[in-house]
Design a protein around this motif. Structure first.
Motif, PDB file in Angstrom:
ATOM      1  N   HIS A  40       0.827  -1.210   0.000  1.00  0.00           N
ATOM      2  CA  HIS A  40       0.000   0.000   0.000  1.00  0.00           C
ATOM      3  C   HIS A  40       0.863   1.262   0.000  1.00  0.00           C
ATOM      4  O   HIS A  40       0.540   2.236  -0.686  1.00  0.00           O
ATOM      5  CB  HIS A  40      -0.958   0.003   1.193  1.00  0.00           C
ATOM      6  CG  HIS A  40      -1.929   1.144   1.137  1.00  0.00           C
ATOM      7  ND1 HIS A  40      -1.657   2.362   1.715  1.00  0.00           N
ATOM      8  CD2 HIS A  40      -3.144   1.255   0.547  1.00  0.00           C
ATOM      9  CE1 HIS A  40      -2.675   3.178   1.492  1.00  0.00           C
ATOM     10  NE2 HIS A  40      -3.597   2.526   0.786  1.00  0.00           N
TER      11      HIS A  40
ATOM     12  N   PHE B 110      -2.456   1.971  -3.127  1.00  0.00           N
ATOM     13  CA  PHE B 110      -3.619   1.088  -3.213  1.00  0.00           C
ATOM     14  C   PHE B 110      -3.271  -0.203  -2.489  1.00  0.00           C
ATOM     15  O   PHE B 110      -2.109  -0.588  -2.425  1.00  0.00           O
ATOM     16  CB  PHE B 110      -3.932   0.717  -4.677  1.00  0.00           C
ATOM     17  CG  PHE B 110      -4.359   1.859  -5.536  1.00  0.00           C
ATOM     18  CD1 PHE B 110      -5.700   2.151  -5.692  1.00  0.00           C
ATOM     19  CD2 PHE B 110      -3.423   2.631  -6.213  1.00  0.00           C
ATOM     20  CE1 PHE B 110      -6.103   3.208  -6.509  1.00  0.00           C
ATOM     21  CE2 PHE B 110      -3.814   3.684  -7.020  1.00  0.00           C
ATOM     22  CZ  PHE B 110      -5.160   3.980  -7.163  1.00  0.00           C
TER      23      PHE B 110
ATOM     24  N   GLU C 290      -7.185  -3.816  -4.196  1.00  0.00           N
ATOM     25  CA  GLU C 290      -7.634  -2.725  -5.072  1.00  0.00           C
ATOM     26  C   GLU C 290      -6.956  -2.796  -6.436  1.00  0.00           C
ATOM     27  O   GLU C 290      -7.608  -2.599  -7.465  1.00  0.00           O
ATOM     28  CB  GLU C 290      -7.381  -1.370  -4.413  1.00  0.00           C
ATOM     29  CG  GLU C 290      -8.278  -1.106  -3.227  1.00  0.00           C
ATOM     30  CD  GLU C 290      -7.867   0.096  -2.397  1.00  0.00           C
ATOM     31  OE1 GLU C 290      -8.771   0.706  -1.789  1.00  0.00           O
ATOM     32  OE2 GLU C 290      -6.658   0.426  -2.338  1.00  0.00           O
TER      33      GLU C 290
ATOM     34  N   VAL D 274      -8.667  -3.513 -10.261  1.00  0.00           N
ATOM     35  CA  VAL D 274      -8.380  -2.753 -11.482  1.00  0.00           C
ATOM     36  C   VAL D 274      -7.904  -3.706 -12.572  1.00  0.00           C
ATOM     37  O   VAL D 274      -8.333  -3.617 -13.724  1.00  0.00           O
ATOM     38  CB  VAL D 274      -7.328  -1.641 -11.218  1.00  0.00           C
ATOM     39  CG1 VAL D 274      -6.894  -0.978 -12.523  1.00  0.00           C
ATOM     40  CG2 VAL D 274      -7.874  -0.597 -10.244  1.00  0.00           C
TER      41      VAL D 274
ATOM     42  N   ASP E 141     -13.710   3.846 -12.371  1.00  0.00           N
ATOM     43  CA  ASP E 141     -13.144   5.113 -11.925  1.00  0.00           C
ATOM     44  C   ASP E 141     -11.858   5.381 -12.706  1.00  0.00           C
ATOM     45  O   ASP E 141     -10.799   4.853 -12.370  1.00  0.00           O
ATOM     46  CB  ASP E 141     -12.859   5.062 -10.429  1.00  0.00           C
ATOM     47  CG  ASP E 141     -12.392   6.407  -9.881  1.00  0.00           C
ATOM     48  OD1 ASP E 141     -11.791   7.208 -10.627  1.00  0.00           O
ATOM     49  OD2 ASP E 141     -12.640   6.648  -8.687  1.00  0.00           O
TER      50      ASP E 141
ATOM     51  N   ASP F 130      -8.762   6.421 -10.555  1.00  0.00           N
ATOM     52  CA  ASP F 130      -8.105   5.325  -9.839  1.00  0.00           C
ATOM     53  C   ASP F 130      -7.338   4.432 -10.812  1.00  0.00           C
ATOM     54  O   ASP F 130      -6.223   3.996 -10.515  1.00  0.00           O
ATOM     55  CB  ASP F 130      -9.123   4.477  -9.076  1.00  0.00           C
ATOM     56  CG  ASP F 130      -9.509   5.091  -7.736  1.00  0.00           C
ATOM     57  OD1 ASP F 130      -8.906   6.101  -7.327  1.00  0.00           O
ATOM     58  OD2 ASP F 130     -10.434   4.549  -7.098  1.00  0.00           O
ATOM     59  N   GLN F 131      -7.937   4.158 -11.973  1.00  0.00           N
ATOM     60  CA  GLN F 131      -7.263   3.327 -12.963  1.00  0.00           C
ATOM     61  C   GLN F 131      -5.954   3.992 -13.398  1.00  0.00           C
ATOM     62  O   GLN F 131      -4.914   3.345 -13.465  1.00  0.00           O
ATOM     63  CB  GLN F 131      -8.160   3.095 -14.170  1.00  0.00           C
ATOM     64  CG  GLN F 131      -7.516   2.193 -15.213  1.00  0.00           C
ATOM     65  CD  GLN F 131      -8.363   2.101 -16.470  1.00  0.00           C
ATOM     66  OE1 GLN F 131      -8.703   3.129 -17.062  1.00  0.00           O
ATOM     67  NE2 GLN F 131      -8.686   0.886 -16.866  1.00  0.00           N
TER      68      GLN F 131
ATOM     69  N   ASP G 213      -4.112   6.215 -11.783  1.00  0.00           N
ATOM     70  CA  ASP G 213      -3.128   6.185 -10.700  1.00  0.00           C
ATOM     71  C   ASP G 213      -2.587   4.776 -10.465  1.00  0.00           C
ATOM     72  O   ASP G 213      -1.395   4.603 -10.198  1.00  0.00           O
ATOM     73  CB  ASP G 213      -3.739   6.725  -9.406  1.00  0.00           C
ATOM     74  CG  ASP G 213      -3.979   8.227  -9.462  1.00  0.00           C
ATOM     75  OD1 ASP G 213      -3.424   8.907 -10.352  1.00  0.00           O
ATOM     76  OD2 ASP G 213      -4.740   8.720  -8.607  1.00  0.00           O
ATOM     77  N   ALA G 214      -3.451   3.765 -10.574  1.00  0.00           N
ATOM     78  CA  ALA G 214      -3.015   2.384 -10.354  1.00  0.00           C
ATOM     79  C   ALA G 214      -2.011   1.958 -11.424  1.00  0.00           C
ATOM     80  O   ALA G 214      -0.967   1.377 -11.110  1.00  0.00           O
ATOM     81  CB  ALA G 214      -4.217   1.442 -10.334  1.00  0.00           C
TER      82      ALA G 214
ATOM     83  N   SER H  69       1.285   3.782 -10.855  1.00  0.00           N
ATOM     84  CA  SER H  69       2.018   3.239  -9.704  1.00  0.00           C
ATOM     85  C   SER H  69       2.640   1.890 -10.004  1.00  0.00           C
ATOM     86  O   SER H  69       3.817   1.658  -9.708  1.00  0.00           O
ATOM     87  CB  SER H  69       1.085   3.114  -8.497  1.00  0.00           C
ATOM     88  OG  SER H  69       0.686   4.371  -8.046  1.00  0.00           O
TER      89      SER H  69
END
Length: 118
Positions: free
Chosen positions: A34, A39, A43, A47, A56, A59-60, A62-63, A66
């Motif tokens: 995390h 995330f 989480e 995705v 979202d 969120d996608q 950023d995921a 990352s």
């Protein structure tokens, strides 16, 4: 145009493999996941399961940022096992991340890794 729409079929496959590798591979310890990703493992798994769709887009985005950034820049020490999770090279992942971010090229230095944090 969204990031997903900018990507080629190959890019989408690279990203999917990276998401799955982050969730199922040995690259990131549970206790640090995390903190590194922003995330939880579950989480990121959600995705990845919905990929390339997503409810979202923020969120996608950023995921994906990352996961690819950490696979390239975090010193996980499992480079020799990468072939178990993906047929992509680090150079292909870096190019996909640059395209995802809408950049011409990626700064591969440690500073570049930290600058890509969100």
């Amino acid at each position: 145009m969204s990031a997903v729409e900018r990507m080629s079929a190959e890019d989408l496959q690279i990203i999917k493999e990276c998401m799955d590798a982050a969730v199922n591979g040995p690259f990131f310890p549970d206790w640090e996941f995390h903190t590194l990703m922003g995330f939880t493992r579950d989480e990121i798994a959600a995705v990845a399961e919905a990929w390339p769709s997503g409810s979202d887009p923020g969120d996608q985005d950023d995921a994906v940022n990352s996961v690819l950034n950490m696979l390239l820049g975090y010193p996980h020490g499992y480079e020799s096992r990468w072939h178990e999770y993906s047929g992509s090279t680090p150079q292909q992942i870096a190019r996909a991340l640059a395209r995802w971010r809408g950049e011409e090229e990626l700064d591969g230095t440690a500073k570049g890794t930290f600058d890509r944090f969100r």
